[in-house]
Design a protein around this motif. Structure first.
Motif, PDB file in Angstrom:
ATOM      1  N   MET A   1       1.875   9.882  -2.442  1.00  0.00           N
ATOM      2  CA  MET A   1       0.773   8.994  -2.070  1.00  0.00           C
ATOM      3  C   MET A   1       0.708   7.830  -3.050  1.00  0.00           C
ATOM      4  SD  MET A   1      -1.781   8.059  -0.313  1.00  0.00           S
ATOM      5  CE  MET A   1      -1.804   9.459   0.795  1.00  0.00           C
ATOM      6  N   VAL A   2       0.605   6.625  -2.531  1.00  0.00           N
ATOM      7  CA  VAL A   2       0.492   5.431  -3.355  1.00  0.00           C
ATOM      8  C   VAL A   2      -0.904   5.359  -3.957  1.00  0.00           C
ATOM      9  CG1 VAL A   2       0.584   2.918  -3.377  1.00  0.00           C
ATOM     10  CG2 VAL A   2       2.164   4.201  -1.934  1.00  0.00           C
ATOM     11  N   GLN A   3      -0.984   5.179  -5.254  1.00  0.00           N
ATOM     12  CA  GLN A   3      -2.271   5.109  -5.956  1.00  0.00           C
ATOM     13  C   GLN A   3      -2.595   3.658  -6.314  1.00  0.00           C
ATOM     14  OE1 GLN A   3      -4.142   7.905  -6.432  1.00  0.00           O
ATOM     15  NE2 GLN A   3      -2.548   9.101  -5.415  1.00  0.00           N
ATOM     16  N   SER A   4      -3.865   3.385  -6.531  1.00  0.00           N
ATOM     17  CA  SER A   4      -4.253   2.069  -7.034  1.00  0.00           C
ATOM     18  C   SER A   4      -3.672   1.892  -8.430  1.00  0.00           C
ATOM     19  CB  SER A   4      -5.774   1.953  -7.084  1.00  0.00           C
ATOM     20  OG  SER A   4      -6.321   2.055  -5.781  1.00  0.00           O
ATOM     21  N   LEU A   5      -3.341   0.676  -8.776  1.00  0.00           N
ATOM     22  CA  LEU A   5      -2.707   0.421 -10.066  1.00  0.00           C
ATOM     23  C   LEU A   5      -3.723   0.450 -11.203  1.00  0.00           C
ATOM     24  CD1 LEU A   5      -0.279  -2.493  -9.105  1.00  0.00           C
ATOM     25  CD2 LEU A   5       0.294  -0.096  -9.490  1.00  0.00           C
ATOM     26  N   PRO A   6      -3.333   1.024 -12.357  1.00  0.00           N
ATOM     27  CA  PRO A   6      -4.242   1.052 -13.510  1.00  0.00           C
ATOM     28  C   PRO A   6      -4.272  -0.302 -14.221  1.00  0.00           C
ATOM     29  CG  PRO A   6      -2.147   2.036 -14.093  1.00  0.00           C
ATOM     30  CD  PRO A   6      -2.068   1.721 -12.626  1.00  0.00           C
ATOM     31  N   LYS A   7      -5.250  -0.468 -15.072  1.00  0.00           N
ATOM     32  CA  LYS A   7      -5.280  -1.627 -15.956  1.00  0.00           C
ATOM     33  C   LYS A   7      -4.160  -1.481 -16.984  1.00  0.00           C
ATOM     34  CE  LYS A   7      -9.275  -3.310 -14.397  1.00  0.00           C
ATOM     35  NZ  LYS A   7      -9.367  -4.599 -13.673  1.00  0.00           N
ATOM     36  N   ASN A 183      -7.413  -2.419   1.145  1.00  0.00           N
ATOM     37  CA  ASN A 183      -6.835  -1.169   1.654  1.00  0.00           C
ATOM     38  C   ASN A 183      -6.536  -1.339   3.141  1.00  0.00           C
ATOM     39  OD1 ASN A 183      -7.290  -0.115  -0.857  1.00  0.00           O
ATOM     40  ND2 ASN A 183      -9.058   1.123  -0.258  1.00  0.00           N
ATOM     41  N   PHE A 184      -5.586  -0.568   3.625  1.00  0.00           N
ATOM     42  CA  PHE A 184      -5.352  -0.556   5.067  1.00  0.00           C
ATOM     43  C   PHE A 184      -5.636   0.853   5.598  1.00  0.00           C
ATOM     44  CE2 PHE A 184      -1.271   0.553   3.189  1.00  0.00           C
ATOM     45  CZ  PHE A 184      -0.737   1.517   4.035  1.00  0.00           C
ATOM     46  N   LYS A 189      -7.908   7.039   7.720  1.00  0.00           N
ATOM     47  CA  LYS A 189      -7.725   7.220   6.277  1.00  0.00           C
ATOM     48  C   LYS A 189      -7.354   5.900   5.620  1.00  0.00           C
ATOM     49  CE  LYS A 189      -5.487  10.332   2.970  1.00  0.00           C
ATOM     50  NZ  LYS A 189      -4.579  11.482   2.802  1.00  0.00           N
ATOM     51  N   GLN A 190      -7.935   5.647   4.431  1.00  0.00           N
ATOM     52  CA  GLN A 190      -7.693   4.405   3.697  1.00  0.00           C
ATOM     53  C   GLN A 190      -6.516   4.566   2.732  1.00  0.00           C
ATOM     54  OE1 GLN A 190      -9.605   1.366   3.775  1.00  0.00           O
ATOM     55  NE2 GLN A 190     -10.432   2.243   5.670  1.00  0.00           N
ATOM     56  N   TYR A 191      -5.683   3.498   2.640  1.00  0.00           N
ATOM     57  CA  TYR A 191      -4.526   3.500   1.736  1.00  0.00           C
ATOM     58  C   TYR A 191      -4.537   2.215   0.901  1.00  0.00           C
ATOM     59  CZ  TYR A 191      -2.796   7.218   4.781  1.00  0.00           C
ATOM     60  OH  TYR A 191      -2.659   8.375   5.495  1.00  0.00           O
ATOM     61  N   PRO A 192      -4.286   2.337  -0.414  1.00  0.00           N
ATOM     62  CA  PRO A 192      -4.315   1.151  -1.283  1.00  0.00           C
ATOM     63  C   PRO A 192      -3.077   0.274  -1.078  1.00  0.00           C
ATOM     64  CG  PRO A 192      -3.654   3.069  -2.552  1.00  0.00           C
ATOM     65  CD  PRO A 192      -4.018   3.574  -1.188  1.00  0.00           C
ATOM     66  N   LEU A 193      -3.234  -1.027  -1.294  1.00  0.00           N
ATOM     67  CA  LEU A 193      -2.145  -1.971  -1.086  1.00  0.00           C
ATOM     68  C   LEU A 193      -2.143  -3.023  -2.200  1.00  0.00           C
ATOM     69  CD1 LEU A 193       0.136  -2.941   0.873  1.00  0.00           C
ATOM     70  CD2 LEU A 193      -1.607  -4.330   2.015  1.00  0.00           C
ATOM     71  N   SER A 194      -0.955  -3.335  -2.689  1.00  0.00           N
ATOM     72  CA  SER A 194      -0.773  -4.400  -3.678  1.00  0.00           C
ATOM     73  C   SER A 194       0.658  -4.897  -3.544  1.00  0.00           C
ATOM     74  CB  SER A 194      -1.004  -3.871  -5.104  1.00  0.00           C
ATOM     75  OG  SER A 194       0.017  -2.931  -5.445  1.00  0.00           O
ATOM     76  N   TYR A 195       0.984  -5.974  -4.234  1.00  0.00           N
ATOM     77  CA  TYR A 195       2.369  -6.467  -4.220  1.00  0.00           C
ATOM     78  C   TYR A 195       3.335  -5.379  -4.684  1.00  0.00           C
ATOM     79  CZ  TYR A 195       3.385 -11.355  -3.086  1.00  0.00           C
ATOM     80  OH  TYR A 195       3.665 -12.517  -2.431  1.00  0.00           O
ATOM     81  N   SER A 197       2.893  -2.039  -4.962  1.00  0.00           N
ATOM     82  CA  SER A 197       2.960  -0.839  -4.110  1.00  0.00           C
ATOM     83  C   SER A 197       3.682  -1.122  -2.807  1.00  0.00           C
ATOM     84  CB  SER A 197       1.553  -0.295  -3.837  1.00  0.00           C
ATOM     85  OG  SER A 197       0.807  -1.182  -3.019  1.00  0.00           O
ATOM     86  N   PHE A 198       3.530  -2.341  -2.273  1.00  0.00           N
ATOM     87  CA  PHE A 198       4.227  -2.667  -1.033  1.00  0.00           C
ATOM     88  C   PHE A 198       5.731  -2.721  -1.256  1.00  0.00           C
ATOM     89  CE2 PHE A 198       6.176  -5.680   1.951  1.00  0.00           C
ATOM     90  CZ  PHE A 198       5.879  -5.024   3.137  1.00  0.00           C
ATOM     91  N   GLU A 199       6.166  -3.447  -2.292  1.00  0.00           N
ATOM     92  CA  GLU A 199       7.604  -3.620  -2.511  1.00  0.00           C
ATOM     93  C   GLU A 199       8.263  -2.378  -3.094  1.00  0.00           C
ATOM     94  OE1 GLU A 199       8.114  -7.239  -4.730  1.00  0.00           O
ATOM     95  OE2 GLU A 199       7.720  -8.485  -2.956  1.00  0.00           O
ATOM     96  N   ASN A 200       7.527  -1.560  -3.813  1.00  0.00           N
ATOM     97  CA  ASN A 200       8.108  -0.355  -4.412  1.00  0.00           C
ATOM     98  C   ASN A 200       7.968   0.883  -3.539  1.00  0.00           C
ATOM     99  OD1 ASN A 200       8.787  -1.851  -6.620  1.00  0.00           O
ATOM    100  ND2 ASN A 200       7.772  -0.547  -8.114  1.00  0.00           N
ATOM    101  N   ASP A 201       6.945   0.901  -2.684  1.00  0.00           N
ATOM    102  CA  ASP A 201       6.660   2.136  -1.947  1.00  0.00           C
ATOM    103  C   ASP A 201       6.558   1.943  -0.433  1.00  0.00           C
ATOM    104  OD1 ASP A 201       6.256   4.150  -4.190  1.00  0.00           O
ATOM    105  OD2 ASP A 201       4.828   2.621  -4.786  1.00  0.00           O
ATOM    106  N   TRP A 202       5.630   1.101  -0.012  1.00  0.00           N
ATOM    107  CA  TRP A 202       5.346   1.041   1.427  1.00  0.00           C
ATOM    108  C   TRP A 202       6.531   0.535   2.245  1.00  0.00           C
ATOM    109  CZ3 TRP A 202       1.898   4.251   2.410  1.00  0.00           C
ATOM    110  CH2 TRP A 202       0.709   4.359   1.688  1.00  0.00           C
ATOM    111  N   GLU A 203       7.335  -0.359   1.713  1.00  0.00           N
ATOM    112  CA  GLU A 203       8.499  -0.851   2.462  1.00  0.00           C
ATOM    113  C   GLU A 203       9.490   0.270   2.766  1.00  0.00           C
ATOM    114  OE1 GLU A 203       9.910  -5.339   2.159  1.00  0.00           O
ATOM    115  OE2 GLU A 203      10.015  -4.360   0.209  1.00  0.00           O
ATOM    116  N   ALA A 204       9.519   1.269   1.894  1.00  0.00           N
ATOM    117  CA  ALA A 204      10.468   2.377   2.066  1.00  0.00           C
ATOM    118  C   ALA A 204       9.783   3.645   2.572  1.00  0.00           C
ATOM    119  CB  ALA A 204      11.160   2.671   0.737  1.00  0.00           C
TER     120      ALA A 204
END
Length: 603
Positions: A1-7, A183-184, A189-195, A197-204
């Motif tokens: 599961m993709v998580q929101s990015l930490p500080k 989120n999408f 169910k809600q899923y977090p999205l960022s540059y 997470s998209f390029e490292n996880d969601w694309e694959a």
């Protein structure tokens, strides 16, 4: 599961790079900055109007080199600090302050080149005989003579040089600070999205609904910023066009290729041949992906999925070290020592955090060690990415040992050869050590999907799009979002044909790539991989002889042209043959994937 990015403040220190190797404290950095501010006027007072003999040339260049070694370390520190956290106010201010200093330094030292170019050629040749260390610098300077403007004009342009970087800085600010992806939702169910997470996880992502929905959400948010991003890019393009015209180049292409030391025919050939001859192979690969995954259709959002995602292992940062050392052991003990140091001394920034630049890169400040940025996703695929960046690191590790600051950096055309070479060595090592069809299929699919797709397709299609843009700019025209979207869609549709549906949002891919602010960079990935593919074959077939010759190429740095460097490695890039052979090799890999798939399914 993709998580929101930490500080940034919340990530593990051991997963971050150690910038204290550049400056132990902020006070050390500021002291060096003040030293440069004082030294530059003193340098100008000592040499301005006095470079009138061979000895004066050598003395001036010697002090000039020393000053810029310190100056480049300052710039590296400022840039590297902000790339891992664009939200950090202190880093923003430091980068801004360095930018102001850079303009002053460029303006106050522009007299060096201007005065050297006014000297008789015989005096330059005498200086080269006196100290050959500066031959490369002086010869290249003389080649630029006909494009050099009046000394006072050069001084003004140099003072404005940081301003010329403004479009790139604005692009990065928009991309990494202003664009906040929501989120999408899928099935309630809600899923977090960022540059990242998209390029490292969601694309694959293997779940088709999740993957395609993430693509739609990502593209939808990008679209909101298309006009600002297009205007930013157009400003950059018009700056390049104006500079090319002012300096007397026949075209923007001639201007941008000049420092690459390559003829435009090599540039065009790389784009035209791959677009024409690789497309059928990649369409076959897309069909294979669709078949294996049982997709109703193959869309642009599906192109980054793994051939066998259930087989790809996860891997820790520590585990990656053994894979990489085993794969690169053929390069020798000194190279492996460099790899060891990269882990032990924290040369690599592995962490994922908010505000961090996307993708991966290697920065190699002269006088220090290389620094590598990556966002570690724990996928085995990251081993190829890290090996790639260590290829850059190894290149400059050797070049900096053998060459001075002026000679260490090779042409952009050649810059990706050492990096992609390491990807080939990783693949060769993994294939050599297993007969398992599923593992072999995973390795080969990784070569196709990561090494060749990334460098021969993604970046090559960027280059084809970029050529259309510059052709338009060369005709005195501007670009906007509508035009850029149309160019990108046209390139994608021409390459993929009926095999892939270029869905809405695919045309916005141009918004994701900072390479467009780096001149004619995208095509050099395939150029470098063409060279490294052929050298990797040599290493497999000839062993140590080929390795030794390759190491000598790395050590040569920027003292030779790309054609000469490739020739040192046994590759003749003045002909079509290496590129055609590489395309044929990619085709053979895809054919083997089909055979292995049939074998696995029939078991």
């Amino acid at each position: 599961m993709v998580q929101s990015l930490p500080k940034r403040s919340d990530v593990k220190v051991e997963e971050t790079w150690n910038l204290k190797d550049l400056y132990a404290t902020e006070e050390d950095y500021n002291n060096t900055l003040e030293e440069i501010e004082k030294s530059i006027p003193m340098f100008a007072e000592k040499f301005k109007g006095k470079i009138d003999s061979a000895k004066a040339i050598v003395d001036a260049l010697s002090e000039y080199k020393t000053l810029f070694e310190k100056f480049n370390l300052l710039g590296s520190y400022a840039r590297l600090a902000i790339t891992v956290d664009q939200t950090n106010t202190e880093s923003q201010m430091r980068a801004g302050k360095f930018g102001s200093l850079a303009g002053k330094v460029a303006s106050q030292t522009s007299f060096v080149d201007s005065e050297l170019l006014e000297l008789p050629k015989e005096l330059i040749e005498e200086a080269i005989k006196l100290n050959s260390e500066y031959e490369n610098y002086l010869v290249k300077l003389l080649e630029k003579k006909k494009y050099t403007l009046h000394p006072e004009v050069e001084k003004v342009l140099a003072a404005y040089s940081p301003t010329f970087d403004a479009p790139y800085n604005l692009y990065e600010t928009t991309k990494l600070l202003d664009i906040a992806f929501p989120n999408f939702e899928v099935n309630g169910k809600q899923y977090p999205l960022s540059y990242v997470s998209f390029e490292n996880d969601w694309e694959a992502e293997t779940d088709t609904v999740l993957r395609r929905t993430a693509f739609e959400a990502f593209s939808s948010k990008l679209k909101e910023y298309q006009h600002t991003t297009a205007k930013t890019y157009d400003i950059h393009l018009q700056q390049e066009k104006t500079t090319a015209d002012l300096r007397g180049y026949d075209s923007v292409f001639e201007y941008l290729l000049f420092d690459q030391d390559v003829d435009i025919s090599l540039y065009n050939r790389q784009i035209d041949l791959i677009t024409k001859e690789l497309a059928p192979h990649m369409r076959k690969y897309a069909n294979l992906l669709q078949k294996i995954h049982g997709l109703d259709k193959m869309t642009f959002a599906d192109l980054k999925i793994a051939l066998d995602p259930n087989y790809e292992p996860t891997i820790t940062i520590e585990e990656s070290k053994k894979y990489i050392k085993d794969s690169l052991s053929v390069m020798g003990d000194e190279y492996l020592e460099m790899v060891d140091r990269s882990y032990k001394e924290r040369w690599v920034d592995f962490a994922q955090n908010e505000g961090k630049s996307t993708g991966a890169f290697c920065s190699s400040p002269y006088g220090s060690h290389p620094y590598i940025l990556i966002s570690w996703s724990s996928r085995m695929n990251e081993v190829f990415v890290l090996a790639h960046e260590l290829g850059h690191a190894g290149h400059f590790y050797f070049a900096h040992q053998e060459q001075n600051l002026f000679n260490s950096r090779p042409s952009l055309y050649f810059i990706e050869a050492p990096s992609t070479m390491n990807e080939m060595l990783v693949a060769n090592h993994l294939l050599k050590n297993s007969d398992d069809p599923k593992f072999k299929r995973w390795v080969i699919s990784s070569i196709v999907a990561r090494t060749y797709y990334h460098n021969f397709v993604t970046h090559l299609l960027e280059a084809a799009y970029q050529r259309k843009v510059y052709e338009r700019v060369d005709q005195g025209q501007n670009v906007n979002a509508e035009i850029l979207n149309a160019y990108k869609r046209e390139v994608l549709e021409d390459f993929w044909g009926d095999a892939v549906e270029i869905t809405d949002g695919a045309e916005l891919t141009w918004m994701r790539q900072p390479h467009y602010y780096m001149g004619l960079y995208p095509y050099t990935y395939s150029a470098g991989l063409t060279i490294s593919t052929q050298v990797a074959k040599r290493i497999l077939n000839e062993g140590q002889t080929a390795v030794d010759e390759w190491v000598e190429v790395l050590k040569a740095g920027g003292t030779k042209t790309p054609v000469e460097l490739a020739k040192m490695a046994g590759v003749d890039i003045t002909t079509d043959e290496p590129l055609k052979e590489t395309i044929s090799y990619i085709g053979s890999l895809i054919d083997e994937l089909e055979i292995l798939t049939e074998t696995i399914e029939n078991k």
